[in-house]
Motif scaffolding. Structure first.
Motif, PDB file in Angstrom:
ATOM      1  N   ASP A  50       0.330  15.538  15.166  1.00  0.00           N
ATOM      2  CA  ASP A  50       0.977  14.327  15.665  1.00  0.00           C
ATOM      3  C   ASP A  50       2.183  13.951  14.806  1.00  0.00           C
ATOM      4  OD1 ASP A  50       1.040  12.105  17.545  1.00  0.00           O
ATOM      5  OD2 ASP A  50       0.435  10.858  15.834  1.00  0.00           O
ATOM      6  N   ALA A  51       2.063  14.089  13.505  1.00  0.00           N
ATOM      7  CA  ALA A  51       3.182  13.775  12.604  1.00  0.00           C
ATOM      8  C   ALA A  51       4.348  14.730  12.841  1.00  0.00           C
ATOM      9  CB  ALA A  51       2.721  13.849  11.152  1.00  0.00           C
ATOM     10  N   LEU A  52       4.042  15.995  13.041  1.00  0.00           N
ATOM     11  CA  LEU A  52       5.107  16.960  13.304  1.00  0.00           C
ATOM     12  C   LEU A  52       5.782  16.672  14.643  1.00  0.00           C
ATOM     13  CD1 LEU A  52       3.410  20.226  12.035  1.00  0.00           C
ATOM     14  CD2 LEU A  52       5.280  18.951  10.952  1.00  0.00           C
ATOM     15  N   ARG A  53       5.006  16.332  15.649  1.00  0.00           N
ATOM     16  CA  ARG A  53       5.575  16.002  16.965  1.00  0.00           C
ATOM     17  C   ARG A  53       6.419  14.734  16.904  1.00  0.00           C
ATOM     18  NH1 ARG A  53       3.325  19.011  21.184  1.00  0.00           N
ATOM     19  NH2 ARG A  53       1.426  20.102  20.607  1.00  0.00           N
ATOM     20  N   ALA A  54       6.074  13.828  15.989  1.00  0.00           N
ATOM     21  CA  ALA A  54       6.832  12.583  15.837  1.00  0.00           C
ATOM     22  C   ALA A  54       8.112  12.796  15.033  1.00  0.00           C
ATOM     23  CB  ALA A  54       5.967  11.526  15.165  1.00  0.00           C
ATOM     24  N   GLY A  55       8.308  14.009  14.531  1.00  0.00           N
ATOM     25  CA  GLY A  55       9.549  14.316  13.832  1.00  0.00           C
ATOM     26  C   GLY A  55       9.493  14.176  12.321  1.00  0.00           C
ATOM     27  N   LEU A  56       8.318  14.119  11.747  1.00  0.00           N
ATOM     28  CA  LEU A  56       8.207  14.035  10.293  1.00  0.00           C
ATOM     29  C   LEU A  56       8.835  15.274   9.674  1.00  0.00           C
ATOM     30  CD1 LEU A  56       7.064  12.334   7.945  1.00  0.00           C
ATOM     31  CD2 LEU A  56       5.048  13.795   8.051  1.00  0.00           C
ATOM     32  N   ASP A  57       9.724  15.073   8.728  1.00  0.00           N
ATOM     33  CA  ASP A  57      10.450  16.165   8.081  1.00  0.00           C
ATOM     34  C   ASP A  57       9.665  16.656   6.876  1.00  0.00           C
ATOM     35  OD1 ASP A  57      12.277  17.961   7.128  1.00  0.00           O
ATOM     36  OD2 ASP A  57      13.864  16.497   6.771  1.00  0.00           O
ATOM     37  N   VAL A 106       0.419  13.835   4.855  1.00  0.00           N
ATOM     38  CA  VAL A 106       1.253  13.541   6.021  1.00  0.00           C
ATOM     39  C   VAL A 106       1.140  12.060   6.391  1.00  0.00           C
ATOM     40  CG1 VAL A 106       1.335  13.956   8.526  1.00  0.00           C
ATOM     41  CG2 VAL A 106       1.344  15.870   6.947  1.00  0.00           C
ATOM     42  N   ASN A 107      -0.046  11.511   6.279  1.00  0.00           N
ATOM     43  CA  ASN A 107      -0.245  10.098   6.576  1.00  0.00           C
ATOM     44  C   ASN A 107       0.579   9.225   5.628  1.00  0.00           C
ATOM     45  OD1 ASN A 107      -1.416   8.006   8.094  1.00  0.00           O
ATOM     46  ND2 ASN A 107      -3.001   7.724   6.555  1.00  0.00           N
ATOM     47  N   VAL A 108       0.590   9.563   4.346  1.00  0.00           N
ATOM     48  CA  VAL A 108       1.395   8.824   3.368  1.00  0.00           C
ATOM     49  C   VAL A 108       2.876   8.954   3.703  1.00  0.00           C
ATOM     50  CG1 VAL A 108       2.121   8.773   0.938  1.00  0.00           C
ATOM     51  CG2 VAL A 108      -0.303   8.946   1.514  1.00  0.00           C
ATOM     52  N   MET A 109       3.308  10.158   4.047  1.00  0.00           N
ATOM     53  CA  MET A 109       4.716  10.377   4.381  1.00  0.00           C
ATOM     54  C   MET A 109       5.125   9.588   5.622  1.00  0.00           C
ATOM     55  SD  MET A 109       5.047  14.438   3.551  1.00  0.00           S
ATOM     56  CE  MET A 109       6.758  14.535   4.065  1.00  0.00           C
ATOM     57  N   ARG A 110       4.256   9.546   6.619  1.00  0.00           N
ATOM     58  CA  ARG A 110       4.568   8.770   7.828  1.00  0.00           C
ATOM     59  C   ARG A 110       4.658   7.283   7.526  1.00  0.00           C
ATOM     60  NH1 ARG A 110       1.821  10.504  13.364  1.00  0.00           N
ATOM     61  NH2 ARG A 110       3.502   9.222  14.145  1.00  0.00           N
ATOM     62  N   THR A 111       3.795   6.804   6.657  1.00  0.00           N
ATOM     63  CA  THR A 111       3.852   5.396   6.262  1.00  0.00           C
ATOM     64  C   THR A 111       5.165   5.107   5.550  1.00  0.00           C
ATOM     65  OG1 THR A 111       1.454   5.296   6.071  1.00  0.00           O
ATOM     66  CG2 THR A 111       2.709   3.582   4.924  1.00  0.00           C
ATOM     67  N   GLN A 112       5.551   5.982   4.630  1.00  0.00           N
ATOM     68  CA  GLN A 112       6.821   5.805   3.927  1.00  0.00           C
ATOM     69  C   GLN A 112       7.989   5.830   4.911  1.00  0.00           C
ATOM     70  OE1 GLN A 112       6.515   9.049   1.135  1.00  0.00           O
ATOM     71  NE2 GLN A 112       5.875   7.686  -0.526  1.00  0.00           N
ATOM     72  N   GLN A 113       7.948   6.756   5.849  1.00  0.00           N
ATOM     73  CA  GLN A 113       9.016   6.861   6.838  1.00  0.00           C
ATOM     74  C   GLN A 113       9.092   5.607   7.699  1.00  0.00           C
ATOM     75  OE1 GLN A 113       8.494   9.708  10.088  1.00  0.00           O
ATOM     76  NE2 GLN A 113      10.561  10.475   9.679  1.00  0.00           N
ATOM     77  N   SER A 114       7.947   5.087   8.111  1.00  0.00           N
ATOM     78  CA  SER A 114       7.942   3.894   8.956  1.00  0.00           C
ATOM     79  C   SER A 114       8.446   2.664   8.201  1.00  0.00           C
ATOM     80  CB  SER A 114       6.541   3.631   9.524  1.00  0.00           C
ATOM     81  OG  SER A 114       5.673   3.209   8.508  1.00  0.00           O
ATOM     82  N   LEU A 115       8.307   2.662   6.885  1.00  0.00           N
ATOM     83  CA  LEU A 115       8.799   1.558   6.075  1.00  0.00           C
ATOM     84  C   LEU A 115      10.278   1.719   5.720  1.00  0.00           C
ATOM     85  CD1 LEU A 115       5.755   1.132   3.661  1.00  0.00           C
ATOM     86  CD2 LEU A 115       6.406  -0.350   5.573  1.00  0.00           C
TER      87      LEU A 115
END
Length: 153
Positions: free
Chosen positions: A19-26, A120-129
């Motif tokens: 899901d993180a990869l599909r959402a575009g997480l780099d 990945v969860n931590v990275m997504r949180t950082q990205q969303s912030l």
């Protein structure tokens, strides 16, 4: 977390990473860009040793989505294979490095996905912030970087 916990959370962890990869997480600035495809390959080999028929044709991070699709299509059979391998303490499989315990190979993959999902969860949180990149990396343009040094007064 013990082995049962890794086993129980594997579908959720796999979904979280995909899901993180599909959402575009780099992931280009992390080791996951290289390790995820390799770990997926090893996991598919372990499951194939147990009787599954995973066939991976993609390279790079696209392999995550390909594996997830095949895993979900054979969810019950794949989980039954995992359960059987985890219960068998004497099964060995041949690898380029020699013979290794299949159970240990599977446990290490399940541990890896637990840690990868957490990262990945931590990275997504950082990205969303809106957290900016904190270090220089050859894949990132100069404008995207900020100094990690404290501001001069």
């Amino acid at each position: 977390m013990e082995v049962q916990g890794y086993y129980d959370s594997f579908p959720r962890n796999l979904h979280m990473v995909d899901d993180a990869l599909r959402a575009g997480l780099d992931l280009r600035t992390t080791a996951l860009e290289t390790s995820l495809p390799l770990e997926i390959y090893v996991l598919s080999e372990v499951l194939n040793h147990g009787g599954a028929s995973f066939k991976l044709t993609t390279d790079g991070l696209a392999r995550v989505a390909e594996f997830k699709q095949q895993y979900e299509a054979s969810f019950d059979a794949a989980n039954a294979i995992m359960r059987r391998l985890l219960d068998d303490a004497k099964d060995y499989m041949k690898t380029p490095e020699g013979r290794v315990l299949t159970k240990e190979m599977l446990i290490r993959r399940l541990e890896f996905f637990n840690e990868a999902a957490r990262q990945v969860n931590v990275m997504r949180t950082q990205q969303s912030l809106g957290s900016p990149a904190q270090y220089k990396h050859p894949h990132l343009p100069e404008a995207a970087l900020i100094s990690t040094l404290p501001a001069q007064r």
